[in-house]
Design a protein around this motif. Structure first.
Motif, PDB file in Angstrom:
ATOM      1  N   GLY A   6       0.657  -1.899  -0.032  1.00 19.10           N
ATOM      2  CA  GLY A   6       0.129   0.166   0.054  1.00 19.10           C
ATOM      3  C   GLY A   6       1.030   1.004  -0.341  1.00 19.10           C
ATOM      4  O   GLY A   6       0.461   1.772   0.059  1.00 19.10           O
ATOM      5  N   ASN A   7       1.865   1.046   0.048  1.00 24.03           N
ATOM      6  CA  ASN A   7       3.294   2.336  -0.060  1.00 24.03           C
ATOM      7  C   ASN A   7       3.382   2.786  -1.256  1.00 24.03           C
ATOM      8  O   ASN A   7       3.777   2.490  -2.621  1.00 24.03           O
ATOM      9  CB  ASN A   7       4.026   2.046   0.890  1.00 24.03           C
ATOM     10  CG  ASN A   7       5.315   2.971   0.760  1.00 24.03           C
ATOM     11  OD1 ASN A   7       4.720   4.350   0.072  1.00 24.03           O
ATOM     12  ND2 ASN A   7       6.500   3.244   1.211  1.00 24.03           N
ATOM     13  N   SER A   8       2.421   4.065  -1.211  1.00 23.33           N
ATOM     14  CA  SER A   8       2.771   4.779  -3.022  1.00 23.33           C
ATOM     15  C   SER A   8       3.724   4.864  -3.767  1.00 23.33           C
ATOM     16  O   SER A   8       3.907   4.932  -4.430  1.00 23.33           O
ATOM     17  CB  SER A   8       1.640   5.663  -3.001  1.00 23.33           C
ATOM     18  OG  SER A   8       1.964   6.487  -2.401  1.00 23.33           O
ATOM     19  N   THR A   9       5.069   5.249  -3.095  1.00 24.08           N
ATOM     20  CA  THR A   9       5.957   5.455  -3.215  1.00 24.08           C
ATOM     21  C   THR A   9       6.716   4.116  -3.758  1.00 24.08           C
ATOM     22  O   THR A   9       7.219   4.235  -4.593  1.00 24.08           O
ATOM     23  CB  THR A   9       7.143   6.198  -2.200  1.00 24.08           C
ATOM     24  OG1 THR A   9       6.973   5.432  -0.673  1.00 24.08           O
ATOM     25  CG2 THR A   9       6.838   8.030  -2.031  1.00 24.08           C
ATOM     26  N   GLU A  10       6.910   3.430  -3.002  1.00 29.22           N
ATOM     27  CA  GLU A  10       7.421   2.279  -3.197  1.00 29.22           C
ATOM     28  C   GLU A  10       6.502   1.280  -5.180  1.00 29.22           C
ATOM     29  O   GLU A  10       7.146   0.756  -5.767  1.00 29.22           O
ATOM     30  CB  GLU A  10       6.699   0.836  -2.520  1.00 29.22           C
ATOM     31  CG  GLU A  10       8.290   0.594  -1.439  1.00 29.22           C
ATOM     32  CD  GLU A  10       7.816  -0.428  -0.957  1.00 29.22           C
ATOM     33  OE1 GLU A  10       7.213  -1.076  -0.848  1.00 29.22           O
ATOM     34  OE2 GLU A  10       8.336  -0.392   0.790  1.00 29.22           O
ATOM     35  N   GLN A  11       4.956   1.586  -4.746  1.00 30.92           N
ATOM     36  CA  GLN A  11       4.201   1.184  -5.720  1.00 30.92           C
ATOM     37  C   GLN A  11       5.062   1.771  -7.181  1.00 30.92           C
ATOM     38  O   GLN A  11       5.248   1.209  -8.015  1.00 30.92           O
ATOM     39  CB  GLN A  11       2.825   1.146  -5.637  1.00 30.92           C
ATOM     40  CG  GLN A  11       2.189   0.805  -7.161  1.00 30.92           C
ATOM     41  CD  GLN A  11       0.715   0.621  -6.736  1.00 30.92           C
ATOM     42  OE1 GLN A  11       0.536   1.174  -5.885  1.00 30.92           O
ATOM     43  NE2 GLN A  11      -0.135   0.334  -7.409  1.00 30.92           N
ATOM     44  N   ARG A  12       5.784   3.057  -7.312  1.00 30.79           N
ATOM     45  CA  ARG A  12       6.115   3.946  -8.740  1.00 30.79           C
ATOM     46  C   ARG A  12       7.023   3.159  -8.838  1.00 30.79           C
ATOM     47  O   ARG A  12       7.568   3.370 -10.089  1.00 30.79           O
ATOM     48  CB  ARG A  12       5.512   5.223  -7.446  1.00 30.79           C
ATOM     49  CG  ARG A  12       3.571   5.826  -8.305  1.00 30.79           C
ATOM     50  CD  ARG A  12       4.658   8.121  -7.755  1.00 30.79           C
ATOM     51  NE  ARG A  12       3.721   7.277  -6.891  1.00 30.79           N
ATOM     52  CZ  ARG A  12       4.228   8.297  -5.787  1.00 30.79           C
ATOM     53  NH1 ARG A  12       5.308   9.587  -6.489  1.00 30.79           N
ATOM     54  NH2 ARG A  12       3.713   8.912  -4.660  1.00 30.79           N
ATOM     55  N   GLU A  13       7.645   2.886  -7.539  1.00 28.98           N
ATOM     56  CA  GLU A  13       9.316   2.613  -8.436  1.00 28.98           C
ATOM     57  C   GLU A  13       9.272   1.156  -8.837  1.00 28.98           C
ATOM     58  O   GLU A  13       9.640   1.337  -9.732  1.00 28.98           O
ATOM     59  CB  GLU A  13       9.849   2.959  -6.722  1.00 28.98           C
ATOM     60  CG  GLU A  13      10.758   3.847  -6.400  1.00 28.98           C
ATOM     61  CD  GLU A  13      11.537   3.894  -4.621  1.00 28.98           C
ATOM     62  OE1 GLU A  13      12.154   4.450  -4.782  1.00 28.98           O
ATOM     63  OE2 GLU A  13      10.854   2.650  -3.973  1.00 28.98           O
ATOM     64  N   THR A  14       8.417   0.624  -8.004  1.00 29.26           N
ATOM     65  CA  THR A  14       8.043  -0.795  -8.741  1.00 29.26           C
ATOM     66  C   THR A  14       7.760  -0.142 -10.501  1.00 29.26           C
ATOM     67  O   THR A  14       8.026  -1.129 -11.254  1.00 29.26           O
ATOM     68  CB  THR A  14       7.210  -1.675  -8.605  1.00 29.26           C
ATOM     69  OG1 THR A  14       5.880  -1.514  -7.501  1.00 29.26           O
ATOM     70  CG2 THR A  14       7.949  -2.269  -6.365  1.00 29.26           C
ATOM     71  N   GLU A  15       6.375   0.388 -10.789  1.00 27.94           N
ATOM     72  CA  GLU A  15       6.438   0.455 -11.514  1.00 27.94           C
ATOM     73  C   GLU A  15       7.213   1.075 -13.134  1.00 27.94           C
ATOM     74  O   GLU A  15       6.994   0.599 -13.924  1.00 27.94           O
ATOM     75  CB  GLU A  15       5.064   1.446 -11.693  1.00 27.94           C
ATOM     76  CG  GLU A  15       3.912   0.599 -10.643  1.00 27.94           C
ATOM     77  CD  GLU A  15       3.113  -0.089 -12.227  1.00 27.94           C
ATOM     78  OE1 GLU A  15       3.410   0.361 -13.530  1.00 27.94           O
ATOM     79  OE2 GLU A  15       2.801  -1.133 -11.172  1.00 27.94           O
TER      80      GLU A  15
END
Length: 60
Positions: A6-15
């Motif tokens: 749910g961490n948006s910065t982690e998700q953006r990094e993975t994207e």
């Protein structure tokens, strides 16, 4: 595969990483196709002709 907590910065990094990997893969795929076309010109010409025939017979 990393978990998404749910961490948006982690998700953006993975994207972003996924997009970079995909871009690298597509560049390498294009390079491999160009190399194959140079190495096997007869096969490449036949493939171009088949593709052109498919496009001519395709109905929009």
């Amino acid at each position: 595969m990393p978990e998404r907590n749910g961490n948006s910065t982690e998700q953006r990094e993975t994207e972003a990483e996924r997009r970079q990997r995909r871009a690298r893969f597509l560049r390498e795929l294009t390079e491999a196709r160009e190399l194959r076309d140079r190495v096997q010109p007869r096969r490449a010409k036949a493939a171009r002709l088949r593709h052109a025939m498919r496009m001519r017979t395709f109905r929009w």
